[in-house]
Enzyme design. Structure first.
Site, PDB file in Angstrom:
ATOM      1  N   ASP A 215       0.837  -1.198   0.000  1.00  0.00           N
ATOM      2  CA  ASP A 215       0.000   0.000   0.000  1.00  0.00           C
ATOM      3  C   ASP A 215       0.871   1.247   0.000  1.00  0.00           C
ATOM      4  O   ASP A 215       1.935   1.280   0.629  1.00  0.00           O
ATOM      5  CB  ASP A 215      -0.932   0.006   1.209  1.00  0.00           C
ATOM      6  N   ARG A 279     -16.548 -11.969  -2.336  1.00  0.00           N
ATOM      7  CA  ARG A 279     -16.020 -11.407  -1.092  1.00  0.00           C
ATOM      8  C   ARG A 279     -16.130  -9.887  -1.160  1.00  0.00           C
ATOM      9  O   ARG A 279     -15.890  -9.283  -2.214  1.00  0.00           O
ATOM     10  CB  ARG A 279     -14.563 -11.828  -0.909  1.00  0.00           C
TER      11      ARG A 279
END
Length: 334
Positions: A215, A279
């Protein structure tokens, strides 16, 4: 999986499947074991065990780069509402999600809706998922903030933003930094919310739900369902993260690794595709303004040169466009 709400993965990426064939396997399912991330009870911060709790947070950030927090102060009702509302949005017809109608209905700016991997040149680069990547300004400054989704996102993000600030301050304190860096530079208006949907994938051994990456932010806080699929690198091997129904996942981003001079680790992670079950997750990205300069004040020789968040983001975009993947922090080594 077919339906008008599903992006046209097969048609759009047909050339990749034809080029590499059905026997191409990226071994996405080959995981040594499923593990529970370090679970940190934030209730300790207020019951006399604060220093122990802070050390647990710092240790997990050094050794794992990931951890789960319980008793985090965000109610189950808010989390369940966030999931319900985003499911409704993702079940909208694909044409509505990607078109101008989506922007008027959801109050999001152009480019918020994303799916697949436009830069993919091989199956290894393809992410079998869709997402809404939303600057918090799109929510807080919207003059028509009246949809249930927008109100829910604002409620969710407000609480998660407070949690991110608290964790960042603790990590700074454990480095010996008492500055107001995060209060001054990581404002709600500079942060992002990302709603993710990972669709069932009949070629789950050939593509990822989300390809391996780190990230770019300081911290990410993730609310996920109990389907599982998140994996990360620990001690040189991929492990599967066991979902915790009471926990939120926190992970260190590239900026915090640089700011901490490599004390805290931004760890590579991915989501594997599931052949049967979809999901959902929602991630809050704790980011500074583009002008914010990131550098270590540890007193030791810096591992990375000074750089602004805007400079870092631009370099990532250039690398993805030219190389097909992110290079990240190695570009900024001294």
């Amino acid at each position: 999986m077919n339906g008008e709400d599903v992006p046209p993965f097969h048609e759009t990426y047909k050339f990749l499947f034809e080029k590499e064939g059905p026997t191409k396997c990226i071994k996405a399912a080959m995981v040594v074991e499923e593990e529970q991330l370090p679970v940190i009870d934030l209730g300790k911060l207020w019951n006399g065990e604060g220093e122990e709790c802070k050390e647990e947070i710092a240790r997990a950030s050094r050794e794992w780069g990931f951890f789960q927090v319980i008793n985090h102060g965000i109610s189950k009702e808010i989390l369940e509402k966030m999931t319900r509302e985003q499911v409704k949005v993702f079940k909208q017809p694909f044409e509505k999600k990607k078109g101008k109608e989506s922007r008027s209905y959801l109050n999001f700016s152009a480019g918020a809706y994303r799916w697949g991997t436009p830069t993919a040149t091989s199956l290894c680069d393809l992410s079998w998922s869709e997402a809404f990547h939303i600057p918090m300004l799109d929510i807080s400054d919207s003059p028509t903030l009246d949809t249930a989704l927008s109100l829910t996102m604002e409620e969710f993000a407000t609480r998660v933003a407070d949690l991110a600030q608290k964790i960042a301050e603790i990590l700074a304190e454990k480095l010996g930094c008492k500055s107001n860096f995060f209060q001054e530079n990581c404002l709600p208006s500079t942060c992002y919310l990302r709603m993710n949907r990972y669709l069932p994938c009949p070629m789950s051994l050939q593509v990822f739900g989300l390809m391996p990456h780190t990230d770019t932010d300081f911290l990410t806080i993730l609310h996920q369902d109990q389907v599982g699929g998140l994996q990360l690198v620990k001690d040189g091997k991929w492990i599967a993260v066991k979902p915790n129904p009471d926990g939120l996942i926190v992970n260190i981003g590239d900026l915090f690794q640089a700011w901490s001079n490599d004390v805290y680790k931004s760890v590579e992670h991915r989501v594997v595709a599931n052949p049967f079950v979809e999901r959902f997750s929602t991630a809050y990205f704790f980011c500074p303004s583009f002008e914010t300069v990131v550098h270590s004040d540890s007193g030791e020789a810096s591992v990375y040169r000074k750089f602004s968040f805007g400079e870092y983001k631009k370099q990532v975009e250039v690398d993805v466009k030219e190389l097909g993947h992110k290079v990240g922090l190695p570009r900024f080594l001294v």
